[in-house]
Design an enzyme around this catalytic site. Structure first.
Site, PDB file in Angstrom:
ATOM      1  N   ASP A  18      40.008  41.512  48.307  1.00  0.00           N
ATOM      2  CA  ASP A  18      39.548  41.863  47.227  1.00  0.00           C
ATOM      3  C   ASP A  18      37.953  42.487  47.380  1.00  0.00           C
ATOM      4  O   ASP A  18      37.196  42.225  48.059  1.00  0.00           O
ATOM      5  CB  ASP A  18      39.325  40.878  45.786  1.00  0.00           C
ATOM      6  CG  ASP A  18      40.642  40.789  45.420  1.00  0.00           C
ATOM      7  OD1 ASP A  18      41.658  41.625  45.549  1.00  0.00           O
ATOM      8  OD2 ASP A  18      40.958  39.861  44.692  1.00  0.00           O
TER       9      ASP A  18
ATOM     10  N   LYS B 261      39.603  46.433  43.746  1.00  0.00           N
ATOM     11  CA  LYS B 261      39.975  46.441  42.339  1.00  0.00           C
ATOM     12  C   LYS B 261      38.507  45.940  41.538  1.00  0.00           C
ATOM     13  O   LYS B 261      38.168  44.997  41.769  1.00  0.00           O
ATOM     14  CB  LYS B 261      40.846  45.645  41.858  1.00  0.00           C
ATOM     15  CG  LYS B 261      42.510  45.931  42.443  1.00  0.00           C
ATOM     16  CD  LYS B 261      43.509  45.166  41.709  1.00  0.00           C
ATOM     17  CE  LYS B 261      43.599  43.752  41.950  1.00  0.00           C
ATOM     18  NZ  LYS B 261      44.631  43.056  41.148  1.00  0.00           N
TER      19      LYS B 261
ATOM     20  N   MET C 148      35.272  38.004  32.778  1.00  0.00           N
ATOM     21  CA  MET C 148      35.550  39.416  32.552  1.00  0.00           C
ATOM     22  C   MET C 148      35.033  39.741  30.933  1.00  0.00           C
ATOM     23  O   MET C 148      35.728  40.331  30.426  1.00  0.00           O
ATOM     24  CB  MET C 148      36.773  39.864  32.774  1.00  0.00           C
ATOM     25  CG  MET C 148      37.282  39.764  34.544  1.00  0.00           C
ATOM     26  SD  MET C 148      38.931  39.825  34.760  1.00  0.00           S
ATOM     27  CE  MET C 148      39.655  38.156  34.707  1.00  0.00           C
TER      28      MET C 148
END
Length: 464
Positions: A246, A268, A381
């Protein structure tokens, strides 16, 4: 570039002698090392002061004589005095390697700090310049290597003939040994003396490699600092043919993989997905079907907001074998960085990890009820919508004074922390540095250390 003043070697001593001239503590220290080998160790001195009992050595309380060096591989001079002088002269005359304790200039070889996992050994030498540093390095390596490693090495050596008969490709044999020795299951079976099960496991892996079958490791890279990567993850990275990683995984961790491993960045980030999850899922299967050992390297822990469930389902559907290597999830690193006990007696009885991504009103209502009951919230997040979440929580009954703590880049050198309240979440949001963040909410959060860390350098050392 500084060059070594020594050439590191491992000397055969089986069936030979190691002669130690001296009867005091220095001779005892060398005897303890020599007794770990298959050599016949002889300690000789006119007066024996130290206690050599319990060591598999021959102790001679007599003057040194040249005939003691017949068949000797090396000589240690461990004391001052006539016997030490005679031993040094005899070793020089017979061209036998000599070590004179605490006198580097008189030594033909140095005694390294040794990590003993017989038949595997690791020797650390500073060429006599810094023996204390060598011992400190040894202590670090000791912590890395399991005590059962010697048993694993010996057991694996016993498989050599069968491996050569079963796997004809040299490259596939190398991959087999890498996979076998990186496997925690194999390590545990051998360590527990479950030899039959260990053989069955090795046979299964041997056949898989002979048929060219691949394998996928879902690996947690931790929050980003390389020293927070687990030992198991390091071993698995060294066995990888392909590393699929990632964007949040730092280059320094990716570089811990095998030097010739293929690296695929499936970056991502918020608002930018260069690879869809569906494409990543199929990529893992395709690499494995090519017979490759694949490491899917994910930030934090693969099972916590890492979408590992989708990858696991796709691997199972395509009959691809896999395993999971856990990592330190970012919320735990954030708690450590901010010295925050997210569970606290009489304040918080638990912690819930959640993601703000896609959270609807029903979800936020649930969070509010948990927080009111004394549960801490660790929200992933949520950095860009921290103010919106705070407003919703207040609307659901939490007080505006409820503590909020944010850690950005948790577990990394550039980690930063911020503290406020639900009512002040909008102002808190404006202060946050760039990088991934963990948002803590709850009464226990106030007990952390939320001051920004700044290195204190004495003024006398500061450079203008």
């Amino acid at each position: 570039m500084t060059k070594l003043g020594i050439f590191p070697v491992s000397m055969k001593v089986r069936g030979k002698k190691i002669v130690i001239a001296g009867g005091g503590p220095e001779a005892l220290a060398k005897a303890r090392l020599a007794a770990k080998t298959d050599a016949h160790t002889i300690v000789v001195a006119r007066k024996i002061f130290a206690d050599f009992s319990g060591l598999d050595v021959t102790v001679l309380e007599q003057p040194f004589t040249d005939d003691l060096l017949d068949g000797a591989a090396m000589v240690f001079s461990g004391d001052e005095g006539p016997d030490a002088d005679l031993a040094k002269a005899a070793a020089r005359a017979h061209s036998i390697p000599l070590n004179v304790v605490d006198k580097p200039d008189e030594c033909d070889f140095y005694t390294p700090a040794i990590v003993d996992r017989a038949p595997l050994s690791v020797a650390i030498s500073s060429e006599g310049e810094a023996p204390v540093m060598a011992r400190l390095v040894r202590a670090k390596i000791e912590a890395l290597l399991p005590l059962s490693l010697g048993k694993i090495v010996k057991f694996t050596g016993g498989l050599r003939d069968k491996v050569e008969q079963t796997i004809h490709s040299g490259d596939q044999r190398r991959k087999f040994y890498q996979d076998l020795l990186a496997s925690p299951k194999y390590e545990q079976l051998v360590a527990d003396d479950r030899d039959q099960d260990a053989h069955l496991f090795a046979d299964w892996l041997m056949q898989a490699r002979a048929e060219g079958e691949g394998f996928v490791h879902l690996v947690g890279a931790g929050p980003g600092a390389e020293d927070l990567l687990t030992l198991r993850a390091q071993r698995v990275l060294q066995s990888a043919d392909v590393i699929v990683h990632d964007q949040l995984v730092p280059d320094v961790i990716v570089e811990m993989g095998r030097r010739d491993a293929e690296r695929v960045a499936v970056g991502k980030a918020k608002g930018r997905h260069s690879f869809t999850q569906k494409r990543i899922n199929q990529m893992l299967v395709d690499f494995a079907k090519q017979g490759k050992r694949v490491v899917r390297l994910k930030s934090g822990d693969p099972m916590i907001f890492g979408r590992a469930g989708e990858e696991i389902a796709h691997l199972r559907a395509n009959n691809v074998d896999f395993d999971i290597v856990p990592g330190i999830t970012s919320a735990l690193a954030a708690a450590a960085d901010s010295e925050t006990p997210v569970t606290l007696r009489n304040v918080s009885s638990g912690i819930v990890f959640a993601t703000a991504h896609g959270a609807d009103n029903q979800v936020v209502t649930h969070w509010a009820s948990l927080a009111k009951s004394g549960i801490s919230l660790g929200i992933y997040m949520g950095k860009s919508i921290i103010d919106e979440v705070a407003d919703q929580l207040i609307a659901e009954g939490l007080t505006g004074s409820t503590p909020v703590g944010v850690v950005v880049n948790a577990g990394r050198e550039n980690s930063s922390r911020y503290f406020g309240t639900l009512a002040g979440a909008a102002q808190l949001k404006e202060q946050l540095a760039e990088g991934p963040a963990i948002v803590f909410i709850g009464e226990a959060i106030a007990s952390g250390n939320w001051q920004q860390f700044e290195a204190q350098i004495p003024q006398t050392l500061q450079v203008a």
